[in-house]
Design a protein around this motif. Structure first.
Motif, mmCIF file in Angstrom:
data_model
loop_
_atom_site.group_PDB
_atom_site.id
_atom_site.type_symbol
_atom_site.label_atom_id
_atom_site.label_comp_id
_atom_site.label_asym_id
_atom_site.label_seq_id
_atom_site.Cartn_x
_atom_site.Cartn_y
_atom_site.Cartn_z
ATOM 1 N N TRP A 34 54.995 17.723 21.306
ATOM 2 C CA TRP A 34 54.113 17.383 20.165
ATOM 3 C C TRP A 34 53.531 18.671 19.534
ATOM 4 O O TRP A 34 53.492 18.820 18.317
ATOM 5 N N GLN A 35 53.125 19.611 20.381
ATOM 6 C CA GLN A 35 52.548 20.877 19.865
ATOM 7 C C GLN A 35 53.596 21.710 19.157
ATOM 8 O O GLN A 35 53.310 22.354 18.139
ATOM 9 N N SER A 36 54.849 21.693 19.682
ATOM 10 C CA SER A 36 55.885 22.502 19.056
ATOM 11 C C SER A 36 56.233 22.026 17.653
ATOM 12 O O SER A 36 56.779 22.779 16.860
ATOM 13 N N GLN A 37 55.909 20.749 17.399
ATOM 14 C CA GLN A 37 56.145 20.217 16.056
ATOM 15 C C GLN A 37 54.924 20.363 15.161
ATOM 16 O O GLN A 37 54.913 19.823 14.047
ATOM 17 N N ALA A 61 43.294 9.572 32.232
ATOM 18 C CA ALA A 61 44.334 10.302 32.950
ATOM 19 C C ALA A 61 45.538 10.546 32.067
ATOM 20 O O ALA A 61 46.129 11.638 32.078
ATOM 21 N N VAL A 62 45.896 9.510 31.253
ATOM 22 C CA VAL A 62 47.048 9.667 30.355
ATOM 23 C C VAL A 62 46.767 10.731 29.299
ATOM 24 O O VAL A 62 47.583 11.634 29.035
ATOM 25 N N VAL A 63 45.594 10.642 28.692
ATOM 26 C CA VAL A 63 45.236 11.600 27.642
ATOM 27 C C VAL A 63 45.143 13.013 28.224
ATOM 28 O O VAL A 63 45.552 14.008 27.582
ATOM 29 N N THR A 64 44.627 13.114 29.447
ATOM 30 C CA THR A 64 44.498 14.444 30.059
ATOM 31 C C THR A 64 45.848 15.106 30.239
ATOM 32 O O THR A 64 46.036 16.293 29.921
ATOM 33 N N ASP A 65 46.835 14.313 30.716
ATOM 34 C CA ASP A 65 48.172 14.905 30.910
ATOM 35 C C ASP A 65 48.798 15.300 29.575
ATOM 36 O O ASP A 65 49.441 16.361 29.460
ATOM 37 N N LEU A 66 48.625 14.430 28.566
ATOM 38 C CA LEU A 66 49.183 14.763 27.237
ATOM 39 C C LEU A 66 48.565 16.069 26.675
ATOM 40 O O LEU A 66 49.281 16.951 26.183
ATOM 41 N N LEU A 67 47.231 16.167 26.766
ATOM 42 C CA LEU A 67 46.554 17.344 26.199
ATOM 43 C C LEU A 67 46.809 18.594 27.026
ATOM 44 O O LEU A 67 46.845 19.716 26.480
ATOM 45 N N LEU A 68 46.970 18.408 28.365
ATOM 46 C CA LEU A 68 47.311 19.580 29.179
ATOM 47 C C LEU A 68 48.660 20.142 28.759
ATOM 48 O O LEU A 68 48.847 21.369 28.674
ATOM 49 N N GLY A 69 49.595 19.291 28.511
ATOM 50 C CA GLY A 69 50.898 19.758 28.045
ATOM 51 C C GLY A 69 50.812 20.392 26.669
ATOM 52 O O GLY A 69 51.453 21.445 26.408
ATOM 53 N N ALA A 71 48.076 21.848 25.348
ATOM 54 C CA ALA A 71 47.356 23.124 25.455
ATOM 55 C C ALA A 71 48.228 24.205 26.088
ATOM 56 O O ALA A 71 48.210 25.378 25.664
ATOM 57 N N ALA A 72 49.015 23.825 27.111
ATOM 58 C CA ALA A 72 49.886 24.811 27.755
ATOM 59 C C ALA A 72 50.932 25.338 26.777
ATOM 60 O O ALA A 72 51.242 26.545 26.742
ATOM 61 N N ALA A 73 51.467 24.431 25.954
ATOM 62 C CA ALA A 73 52.477 24.856 24.975
ATOM 63 C C ALA A 73 51.852 25.771 23.918
ATOM 64 O O ALA A 73 52.465 26.775 23.488
ATOM 65 N N ARG A 74 50.627 25.378 23.495
ATOM 66 C CA ARG A 74 49.957 26.220 22.486
ATOM 67 C C ARG A 74 49.635 27.590 23.050
ATOM 68 O O ARG A 74 49.791 28.619 22.375
ATOM 69 N N GLU A 75 49.201 27.654 24.295
ATOM 70 C CA GLU A 75 48.880 28.946 24.899
ATOM 71 C C GLU A 75 50.139 29.809 25.056
ATOM 72 O O GLU A 75 50.124 31.022 24.841
#
Length: 636
Positions: A34-37, A61-69, A71-75
């Motif tokens: 999602w972040q790459s797009q 829990a679902v939102v946390t995993d989505l946002l962690l992914g 944020a990691a991609a953005r970083e």
């Protein structure tokens, strides 16, 4: 790729996986995708909550995993961006290091600038990099280095300041970036550059000591980069090219200053050599007319002009042209020359067509085509004797160093003219003096001959055996000797003669009066001893007395030999010897009674008038009389 048309379904499908670890990994991978797009993270949160609600799972829990992914991609993206940025910075710093090293390692400006364009092309990843140097006098930008354009254009292509994008950047003093040159009205295509394939252009002026206000005097050149495709140059690219321009500005100035100093040094050596040669040529002649023509001819060469005139100051404060060298012979600059002489300073006329100070200057410009004139005074000490005027068909600006050179040349010429004039005046005075001396000696000789004739008339009234007759005869002989000297001097304008000439004149006079039964042979030998008029008169009397003494005593019976010798000893002492071979001759039947007056006169004249010494001695074969004196110590 994310299916943007049904993202909720994609999340629900992930949530159907019962493996909690695998489910968390898939959710994080979805967030990263999602972040790459560049999708909205808030929308991702909303979709996660909706999908978790439908699946009856914990939304947090679902939102946390989505946002962690996400944020990691953005970083990771930011890390890659900074890595790339740092790599570019390293490349830029390395490029600047190479540029600075190239600039500091050599004063060969062409080689160092070629290194600059190669380095900039590599670091900025552009298709073309070129550098133009600015000619202050001609106001032209000349291509000196390029990478990507036709190398044959180097040193040939020139851009006028203010013309085209490159000339515009130089005149503006600020960077000019063009996205697509085909849409830029200022852009001008140069066929020799073969640049029609390149669409985007960035031109940055190379300015020495840049400030808020741009002065064209500080412009060193322009550096440009080009790409094949239309391109929006970033601020980072522009700033980097400005840094490069700032770095090479000082090196260009130093290299140009070195080249100019070296050129000026060689020019100064050539000028001084020429001036030395010209000065020697001016000193080689003392003829005024020859000297004047030599000055104007050499002036044309040393000033590199088309014509030179030389003017003389007249007593009525007017000027007269004495000589000219070059095309055209009519003048019209007299008013300007008068001002040069009156104000004791040089005057330059860069453009004679527009200069309205002197009407004659404009007239000569239109009549003969001379564009620039330069005039300067000719000095000897504090006195001005004239002026030189230089004419040039081409526009000329006389530099300070050249003014100094021409001033030195003019002063050397003035001294040479004064020397030649003094020489001519001296020659005229010497001619007058010589003529007067000749006339004086001629009149003295005539007067002595008159006196001699009167004495001879008086002597004929007396008996030959009486002392009175002998005294008169002796006086006549002495007067003849003095007259003989004046006869010699009347033919020489310098008041000089030689001992040998005196001896010959006396011998000839005596030989004519001798009887044939007593033959006498005169031998005149030795060096040519030069004496002035005073010494000549004294020597004539002395030699005459000694010869007659020999005739009266040693040679009266049957004649003989009389030798008169002259030579120099130690280059200072002159020696005159009168000798006769009387000792080997028979005694005279009737010897004349000697009163000693002759020898007394000789000693007095030699000691007092000549400041010399007199010696008389009788040997076995010769009777010798020796006179020694210093000719250089005698006054005229």
């Amino acid at each position: 790729m994310i299916d943007t048309s049904a993202p909720s379904a994609a999340i629900l499908a992930i949530l159907q996986n019962d493996n909690a670890v695998a489910q968390a990994q898939e959710l994080r991978a979805f967030g990263a995708t999602w972040q790459s797009q560049n999708a909205d993270p808030q929308m991702l949160t909303k979709l996660g909550i909706e999908a978790a609600t439908q699946a009856r799972l914990d939304p947090s829990a679902v939102v946390t995993d989505l946002l962690l992914g996400y944020a990691a991609a953005r970083e990771e993206q930011r890390t890659r961006h900074w890595q790339n940025h740092l790599m570019r910075r390293v490349q830029q710093l390395d490029g600047l290091h190479r540029i600075i090293s190239a600039a500091n390692s050599t004063l060969d400006i062409d080689a160092s600038l070629q290194t600059v364009v190669d380095t900039v092309s590599d670091v900025m990843r552009v298709d073309v990099c070129s550098i133009y140097l600015f000619d202050q006098h001609r106001r032209m930008l000349r291509l000196v280095a390029t990478r990507g354009l036709n190398p044959k254009a180097i040193g040939t292509v020139e851009v006028e300041i203010g013309v085209g994008v490159t000339g515009w950047a130089g005149e503006l003093g600020k960077p000019v970036a063009i996205f697509d040159v085909r849409n830029e009205p200022r852009y001008q295509l140069e066929p020799l550059l073969e640049e029609w394939h390149f669409r985007s252009l960035l031109a940055v002026p190379v300015i020495l000591f840049a400030s808020e206000r741009h002065h064209i005097e500080t412009l060193q050149g322009v550096i440009t980069v080009q790409n094949r495709d239309p391109h929006e140059f970033s601020q980072e690219q522009t700033s980097y090219l400005e840094v490069v321009a700032g770095e090479i500005a000082l090196s260009i100035a130093n290299a140009q200053m070195y080249q100019q100093t070296d050129a000026r040094l060689h020019q100064k050596i050539r000028e001084l050599t020429t001036l030395q040669r010209v000065t020697a040529a001016l000193a080689s002649t003392l003829d005024v007319d020859t000297l004047l023509h030599l000055i104007v001819e050499q002036a044309v060469k040393i000033a590199d002009v088309d014509r030179t005139d030389i003017f003389q100051v007249r007593p009525n404060n007017k000027v007269k042209m004495l000589a000219s060298y070059g095309p055209g012979r009519t003048s019209g600059v007299e008013d300007m020359i008068v001002q040069v002489i009156r104000e004791h300073r040089a005057i330059a006329v860069p453009n004679a067509y527009t200069d309205e100070r002197w009407s004659g200057v404009q007239a000569i410009a239109y009549r003969e085509g001379f564009h620039s004139l330069f005039a300067l005074p000719m000095r000897t000490g504090n006195r001005i004797i004239g002026a030189l005027c230089f004419y040039s068909y081409a526009p000329r600006h006389i530099e300070y160093e050249q003014v100094q050179l021409l001033t030195t040349f003019a002063d050397e010429g003035a001294i040479a003219i004064e020397n030649a004039r003094l020489y001519e005046e001296t020659q005229r005075n010497l001619t007058i003096k010589s003529t007067l001396l000749q006339e004086i000696h001629h009149r003295v000789r005539n007067n002595l001959q008159t006196i001699s004739a009167l004495l001879q008339m008086q002597a004929r009234r007396l008996n030959t055996e009486t002392e009175g007759r002998q005294a008169l005869d002796d006086s006549v002989r002495r007067i003849h000797a003095i007259a003989a000297v004046h006869n010699l001097l009347s033919h020489d304008g310098e008041g000089q003669t030689t001992v040998q000439d005196i001896a010959k004149q006396i011998a000839e006079n005596i030989q004519m009066s001798l009887p044939s039964e007593t033959p006498v042979e005169f031998l005149i030998t030795g060096d040519s001893v030069s004496v002035n008029a005073r010494a000549a008169t004294v020597l004539a009397i002395v030699i005459n007395e000694l010869v007659h003494n020999a005739l009266d005593h040693g040679l009266s019976a049957e004649g003989g030999i009389i030798g008169i010798d002259g030579w120099m000893e130690n280059e200072e002492q002159a020696c005159v010897q009168v000798r006769d071979d009387g000792p080997i001759r028979p005694e005279p039947v009737k010897r004349r009674v000697s009163t000693g007056l002759g020898l007394g006169i000789i000693e007095t004249l030699v000691n007092t008038d000549l400041g010399g010494k007199f010696e008389f001695k009788r040997e076995t074969e010769w009777t010798r009389a020796l006179i020694t004196f210093a000719p250089d110590e005698l006054d005229d």
